[in-house]
Design a protein around this motif. Structure first.
Motif, mmCIF file in Angstrom:
data_model
loop_
_atom_site.group_PDB
_atom_site.id
_atom_site.type_symbol
_atom_site.label_atom_id
_atom_site.label_comp_id
_atom_site.label_asym_id
_atom_site.label_seq_id
_atom_site.Cartn_x
_atom_site.Cartn_y
_atom_site.Cartn_z
ATOM 1 N N LEU A 12 0.944 -3.274 2.477
ATOM 2 C CA LEU A 12 0.563 -4.647 2.211
ATOM 3 C C LEU A 12 0.430 -4.957 0.730
ATOM 4 N N GLY A 13 0.877 -6.097 0.332
ATOM 5 C CA GLY A 13 0.750 -6.496 -1.070
ATOM 6 C C GLY A 13 -0.476 -7.358 -1.295
ATOM 7 N N GLY A 14 -0.784 -7.594 -2.548
ATOM 8 C CA GLY A 14 -1.782 -8.609 -2.890
ATOM 9 C C GLY A 14 -3.222 -8.153 -2.896
ATOM 10 N N CYS A 15 -3.500 -6.868 -2.692
ATOM 11 C CA CYS A 15 -4.896 -6.452 -2.789
ATOM 12 C C CYS A 15 -5.021 -5.339 -3.817
ATOM 13 N N ALA A 16 -5.815 -5.581 -4.812
ATOM 14 C CA ALA A 16 -5.905 -4.636 -5.922
ATOM 15 C C ALA A 16 -7.246 -3.933 -5.973
ATOM 16 N N ASN A 17 -8.237 -4.499 -5.307
ATOM 17 C CA ASN A 17 -9.587 -3.970 -5.477
ATOM 18 C C ASN A 17 -9.799 -2.654 -4.750
ATOM 19 N N VAL A 18 -10.575 -1.785 -5.369
ATOM 20 C CA VAL A 18 -11.097 -0.631 -4.647
ATOM 21 C C VAL A 18 -12.469 -1.053 -4.162
ATOM 22 N N MET B 1 1.128 -5.758 -6.432
ATOM 23 C CA MET B 1 0.263 -4.588 -6.292
ATOM 24 C C MET B 1 0.046 -4.272 -4.823
ATOM 25 N N SER B 2 -0.090 -3.014 -4.543
ATOM 26 C CA SER B 2 -0.306 -2.587 -3.171
ATOM 27 C C SER B 2 -1.639 -1.891 -3.057
ATOM 28 N N CYS B 3 -2.065 -1.697 -1.843
ATOM 29 C CA CYS B 3 -3.274 -0.907 -1.689
ATOM 30 C C CYS B 3 -3.034 0.093 -0.574
ATOM 31 N N ASN B 5 -3.393 2.029 2.767
ATOM 32 C CA ASN B 5 -3.757 1.741 4.147
ATOM 33 C C ASN B 5 -3.706 3.034 4.938
ATOM 34 N N VAL B 28 2.193 -5.265 10.436
ATOM 35 C CA VAL B 28 1.613 -5.597 9.131
ATOM 36 C C VAL B 28 2.669 -6.262 8.245
ATOM 37 N N GLU B 32 2.733 -10.039 6.619
ATOM 38 C CA GLU B 32 2.882 -10.235 5.174
ATOM 39 C C GLU B 32 4.036 -11.202 4.872
ATOM 40 N N TYR B 38 3.552 -14.970 -2.348
ATOM 41 C CA TYR B 38 4.477 -14.474 -3.375
ATOM 42 C C TYR B 38 5.923 -14.567 -2.895
ATOM 43 N N GLU B 208 -15.274 -5.300 -9.281
ATOM 44 C CA GLU B 208 -14.024 -4.731 -9.776
ATOM 45 C C GLU B 208 -13.230 -5.771 -10.551
#
Lengths: 67, 276, 375
Positions: A12-18, B1-3, B5, B28, B32, B38, B208
């Motif tokens: 998934l894109g768009g989430c940067a926070n830890v 940016m990715s996170c 999962n 998912v 998206e 975006y 953050e």
């Protein structure tokens, strides 16, 4: 018997926070430098009584007649 | 940016687990593609580009989420607002200075769900430059969808989409999933654990992504009515609810309740954890 | 207020989402535990049984508290003199069996000032012929989005040494220490810590129960242990933890360099692997290698009647290896039980380089039982 699987991926894109609650790898109990403070203190005490070198783990830590 | 999962599940074989996993990845990615602001071809981009020009007819699923967003706006007295992304034009959270009052005020005419014309299945943003985004809903919805898919198949799973967490059921033997809590103070502070048997956990936090000026912290969760973050609010709010969408909404609204945050969450009988 | 929750829940229920029963335990931030540590040296030497109780808890929003008490019961014989009477150098144990007790208590309070913290700690260790008291303080600061923690600290330890059988004789030693360290999150799977510590000790360092006996022809020399009255040391410890998502396990690697004004240089490295085996069990094997050079005044024969000299094996050149295995079981929400055992072997030939000659092989084993409760 159910087997345990761990699947992980970056998608998934768009989430940067830890997040503080993040079930992140760093928060896992296995990632603690010393899982049990009493065990760590006892191991350091044992080594200090048999070896010349000690320290580096933090401030404090008492002296002892054994070293 | 990715996170990052992660899905943990109990399965009879690694092949069926892999199949389930692939299904969740597809889900998912589908969400998206549908709602990313975006992507030029997403429904959200289409709605935003039509602002001030024409209404857009949306699909059933998007309509469902817009209905939810409308309810959240109404029930939070306007604190939860999917049109507030416009403030990004004034606030740059990777800089070290805050915007001027004038810059923020210039965004105000473009923010407010009450300005939006939403008559299912048609949505119209009446002012050019207005925009909606599902940033505060999409990831939570995706986590819930993945949980739904896995529950339909009867899996016992823990889903973590970048901190939005759903436990579909207790681990075998009625054991809880241990959710690690890392305090905002990174490596140094005592960390704790939350035993979660089932339910969803979402966190809203600003430590953050925030700007600090003269000791005053400005978090990235902004009050849609003023364009400024709540004064004296918590640094982060985590809420446990029956799904992630609900947990995330409550956490975001609590952030904007300032000193009232804890009392507001407790009055609804939710399980919550705040860091100040 | 509840109506807002119901309205939102109803709106969410219109979407194709599951609604799960909310069931969660209490957030656990405080921990307390009991440990029983048993240590036994081979060949009837020292044995120690050591129970410990400890607690770590936030006592207020900005205050954490930590405390630990340990009680050691020591039994067996300790090395008393080194002699070359029969030709080769022999380390001889005291013929009398000792039984001693040691009590230790420590506490530490940490005050949080926003993201930064200030700690104060105290530690007291008491034996019938030895009292050690330490005061320490440290401060921690967060940088770069809290991905880096910088710590600085200082401590002072006062030791009071007395002699069994000589109640009027007392000796003292004061050791000051400074410390600085960086803990850095390198990636979502890596955390690195590097600490630098200096100590500066002045006073009495001799081991007054140790003697060296030398036979040179028909003459016999007896020398008691005499060491310099100052010791300065540097410890540089670097610790790395790496999470391996594919295995759900964590790798730990520690390395420490140490040197002091007595001419001792040492290297320590420790490798650990923390592997969850099931939802309940996890295993942690550890391998540790340590090596040190001898102190400049280490000698197993009486060199001269003046100056410093010690035949204490801890000041010799040797290498050691520790193999340990810990198994822990998490039962229910809040209890963890641990069982562990390890073997510790010291040999002069394991020294990186060459070890002190005439140093006997030293062999010890330990076992521990632990219980930890979070609340």
């Amino acid at each position: 018997m159910k087997i345990f699987c761990l699947l992980s991926v970056l998608v998934l894109g768009g989430c940067a926070n830890v997040q503080p609650w993040e079930r992140g790898y760093l928060a896992k109990p296995e990632m603690a430098f010393d899982p049990n403070p009493a065990t760590a203190a006892q191991m350091q005490h044992m080594y200090a009584s048999k070896e010349a070198a000690s320290g580096g783990y933090g401030v404090g830590g008492g002296g002892c007649g054994c070293n | 940016m990715s996170c990052r999962n992660e899905i943990q599940l109990f399965s009879d074989s690694s092949e069926t687990a892999q199949a389930a996993f692939e299904e969740t990845v597809e889900e998912v990615q589908r969400i998206e593609l549908l709602w990313s602001r975006y992507r030029p071809d997403s429904i959200v981009t289409c709605i935003n580009e039509s602002a001030g020009r024409k209404p857009v007819v949306v699909d059933e699923e998007t309509a469902g989420l817009l209905d939810y967003a409308a309810t959240a706006w109404r029930e939070s007295d306007g604190l939860f607002d999917i049109t507030s992304g416009v403030f990004r034009r004034a606030w740059n959270f990777s800089s070290d200075h805050i915007p001027t009052k004038e810059t923020v005020n210039a965004c105000l005419p473009l923010v407010g769900w009450d300005k939006v014309v939403w008559q299912r299945p048609e949505i119209y943003l009446p002012v050019s430059g207005m925009e909606i985004d599902f940033g505060g809903l999409g990831k939570e919805y995706a986590a819930d969808r993945v949980a739904s898919l896995l529950v339909e198949h009867g899996w016992i799973a823990l889903i973590n989409l970048g901190g939005d967490i759903v436990a579909s059921a207790p681990r075998p033997g009625d054991e809880p999933w241990q959710i690690g809590i890392r305090n905002p103070d990174a490596a140094s502070r005592l960390s704790g654990h939350l035993p979660l048997y089932s339910g969803a956990l979402a966190t809203s936090g600003d430590y953050e992504r925030c700007i600090e000026v003269n000791g005053q912290r400005y978090g990235h969760i902004l009050n849609p009515r003023s364009g400024w973050p709540a004064a004296d609010g918590p640094a982060s709010v985590s809420v446990i609810a029956q799904n992630c969408l609900l947990a995330g909404t409550l956490a975001t609204v609590a952030m904007l309740k300032g000193v009232e945050a804890k009392r507001w969450l407790d009055s609804m009988g939710t399980v919550n954890h705040l860091v100040w | 207020m509840r109506s807002a929750l119901h309205a939102l829940a109803a709106a969410a229920a219109a979407l194709p989402l599951v609604s799960l029963p909310v069931r969660a335990g209490q957030i656990e931030e405080a921990k307390t535990g009991l440990n029983l540590f048993s240590y036994q040296e081979r060949d009837g030497r020292i044995g120690v049984l050591s129970p410990t109780a400890w607690v770590q808890a936030p006592v207020a929003r900005d205050l954490d508290f930590e405390a630990r008490v340990t009680f050691d019961s020591v039994a067996g014989a300790s090395p008393q003199y080194v002699s070359n009477e029969g030709g080769p150098v022999v380390h001889t144990l005291s013929s009398a069996s000792i039984r001693e007790w040691r009590k230790e208590g420590m506490f530490k309070a940490t005050r949080w000032l926003g993201d930064d913290s200030l700690s104060l700690g105290a530690d007291v260790s008491s034996e019938h012929d030895y009292l050690s008291q330490t005061l320490s303080t440290d401060a921690k600061f967060e940088f770069l989005n809290k991905n880096v923690t910088w710590a600085i600290g200082a401590s002072v330890t006062g030791d009071a040494i007395s002699f069994t059988g000589f109640p009027d004789i007392h000796q003292r030693r004061v050791t000051r220490g400074v410390f600085t360290g960086i803990t850095q999150i390198l990636s979502p799977t890596d955390i690195l810590q590097s600490n630098l510590a200096f100590t500066n000790g002045r006073g009495y360092f001799d081991d007054h129960y140790e003697y060296t006996v030398s036979f040179l022809g028909r003459r016999v020399f007896l020398d008691r242990d005499r060491r310099p009255d100052a010791r300065h040391s540097l410890s540089w410890l670097t610790r790395w933890k790496h999470y391996v998502p594919a295995l759900g396990a964590a790798l730990g690697l520690d390395y420490r360099y140490y040197q002091d004004s007595w001419g001792i240089r040492s290297h320590m490295s420790e490798l650990s692997w923390h592997q969850p085996l099931s939802t309940t069990w996890s295993a942690r094997p550890v391998v540790r290698y340590y090596t040190q050079s001898a102190a400049s005044f280490y000698s197993t024969t009486v060199a001269s009647s003046s100056g410093v000299s010690s035949s204490d094996t801890r000041l010799a050149a040797f290498g050691t290896l520790t193999l340990a295995f810990n198994l822990s079981a998490r039962l229910g929400d809040r209890d963890t039980f641990e069982i562990g055992a390890g073997r510790y072997v010291q040999r002069s030939s394991w020294r990186f380089g060459s070890g002190s000659p005439d140093l006997p092989r030293f062999d010890a084993s330990y076992a521990m039982l632990g219980w930890t409760r979070t609340f």
